[in-house]
Design an enzyme around this catalytic site. Structure first.
Site, PDB file in Angstrom:
ATOM      1  N   HIS A  17      -6.211 -11.712   4.147  1.00  0.00           N
ATOM      2  CA  HIS A  17      -6.673 -11.536   2.764  1.00  0.00           C
ATOM      3  C   HIS A  17      -7.927 -12.376   2.502  1.00  0.00           C
ATOM      4  CE1 HIS A  17      -2.200 -10.738   1.731  1.00  0.00           C
ATOM      5  NE2 HIS A  17      -2.832  -9.581   1.617  1.00  0.00           N
ATOM      6  N   LYS A  41       9.719  -5.370  -8.013  1.00  0.00           N
ATOM      7  CA  LYS A  41       9.633  -5.674  -6.577  1.00  0.00           C
ATOM      8  C   LYS A  41      10.114  -7.095  -6.313  1.00  0.00           C
ATOM      9  CE  LYS A  41       6.309  -5.387  -2.801  1.00  0.00           C
ATOM     10  NZ  LYS A  41       4.915  -5.205  -2.440  1.00  0.00           N
ATOM     11  N   ARG A  90      -6.685  -2.249   8.181  1.00  0.00           N
ATOM     12  CA  ARG A  90      -6.316  -2.774   9.497  1.00  0.00           C
ATOM     13  C   ARG A  90      -6.280  -1.618  10.482  1.00  0.00           C
ATOM     14  NH1 ARG A  90      -1.313  -5.789   6.870  1.00  0.00           N
ATOM     15  NH2 ARG A  90      -1.341  -3.700   6.015  1.00  0.00           N
ATOM     16  N   SER A 128       1.540  -9.844   5.045  1.00  0.00           N
ATOM     17  CA  SER A 128       2.412 -10.814   4.358  1.00  0.00           C
ATOM     18  C   SER A 128       3.849 -10.650   4.846  1.00  0.00           C
ATOM     19  CB  SER A 128       2.351 -10.606   2.843  1.00  0.00           C
ATOM     20  OG  SER A 128       1.055 -10.840   2.371  1.00  0.00           O
TER      21      SER A 128
HETATM   22  O1  PNS Z   1      -0.879  -5.729  -1.211  1.00  0.00           O
HETATM   23  P1  PNS Z   1      -0.355  -4.356  -1.556  1.00  0.00           P
HETATM   24  O2  PNS Z   1       1.104  -4.429  -1.960  1.00  0.00           O
HETATM   25  O3  PNS Z   1      -0.614  -3.345  -0.492  1.00  0.00           O
HETATM   26  O4  PNS Z   1      -1.181  -3.914  -2.862  1.00  0.00           O
HETATM   27  C1  PNS Z   1      -0.959  -2.659  -3.447  1.00  0.00           C
HETATM   28  C2  PNS Z   1      -1.722  -2.527  -4.788  1.00  0.00           C
HETATM   29  C3  PNS Z   1      -1.393  -3.672  -5.710  1.00  0.00           C
HETATM   30  C4  PNS Z   1      -3.202  -2.522  -4.510  1.00  0.00           C
HETATM   31  C5  PNS Z   1      -1.275  -1.172  -5.372  1.00  0.00           C
HETATM   32  O5  PNS Z   1       0.088  -1.081  -5.344  1.00  0.00           O
HETATM   33  C6  PNS Z   1      -1.747  -0.954  -6.806  1.00  0.00           C
HETATM   34  O6  PNS Z   1      -2.914  -0.802  -7.064  1.00  0.00           O
HETATM   35  N1  PNS Z   1      -0.771  -0.952  -7.737  1.00  0.00           N
HETATM   36  C7  PNS Z   1      -1.023  -0.759  -9.147  1.00  0.00           C
HETATM   37  C8  PNS Z   1      -0.421   0.564  -9.620  1.00  0.00           C
HETATM   38  C9  PNS Z   1      -1.405   1.693  -9.445  1.00  0.00           C
HETATM   39  O7  PNS Z   1      -2.538   1.644  -9.881  1.00  0.00           O
HETATM   40  N2  PNS Z   1      -0.941   2.781  -8.765  1.00  0.00           N
HETATM   41  C10 PNS Z   1      -1.744   3.962  -8.561  1.00  0.00           C
HETATM   42  C11 PNS Z   1      -2.604   3.866  -7.329  1.00  0.00           C
HETATM   43  S1  PNS Z   1      -1.760   4.617  -6.016  1.00  0.00           S
END
Ligand code: PNS
Length: 162
Positions: A17, A41, A90, A128
């Protein structure tokens, strides 16, 4: 001013990150590191704790702001007047999920562009979840997370947190 949002769960922040945040800083004037608030979560660290850990890891970086956000990323970006999302990519296995998210965000907010930065080779396998798994079995995670948060992870594991 060119600003990007670097979103994620950051549970906890890893060297991967941090690499992406630092590379975003080379391209953008300001990088907003946005931690998703998702009460449903199960996480090792609360949102406030994750924000605290990220702030510690980015201390002295005047061009980085660490915040929590709730709801849709597309809405949060609109609210902040930001039109760029930066994410790390990745392996190929990330691609489908990230592509889906990028297209969804674009539909929800047509102004929004998603930029993918290729993860450095040494962080290809890092996540993570992997860090938490190694730590929970007492493994050495010092090559995977910033040194300044090592003790926080060890302490959380010894408290029984996962
Ligand atoms: O580190 P992560 O868990 O892969 O991050 C995921 C994240 C936070 C980027 C994603 O879940 C997100 O943007 N969530 C907010 C909800 C949202 O906007 N959903 C629609 C997009 S698919």
């Amino acid at each position: 001013m060119r600003t990007a949002i670097c979103p994620g769960s950051f549970d906890p922040v890893t060297l991967g990150h941090l690499d992406i945040i630092n590379r975003s800083r080379k391209v953008f004037d300001k990088t907003i590191v946005a931690v998703l608030v998702n009460p449903e979560k199960h996480t090792m660290f609360t949102v406030d704790e994750r924000i605290g850990l990220l702030k510690r890891c980015t201390e002295g970086m005047e061009d980085v702001e660490v915040v929590g956000f709730e709801g849709l990323l597309a809405d949060y970006a609109r609210q902040r007047g930001v039109t760029a999302i930066v994410k790390g990519l990745r392996a190929l296995s990330d691609f489908e999920y990230e592509f889906q998210q990028a297209l969804t965000n674009k539909k929800l907010n047509p102004e929004l562009e998603t930029m993918f930065l290729t993860t450095s080779a040494e962080n290809m396998f890092l996540s993570s979840s992997i860090v938490k798994q190694i730590a929970s079995f007492g493994g050495d995670i010092s090559n995977f997370v910033p040194e300044c948060i090592l003790e926080d992870i060890k302490a959380r594991i010894s408290e029984g947190g996962k």
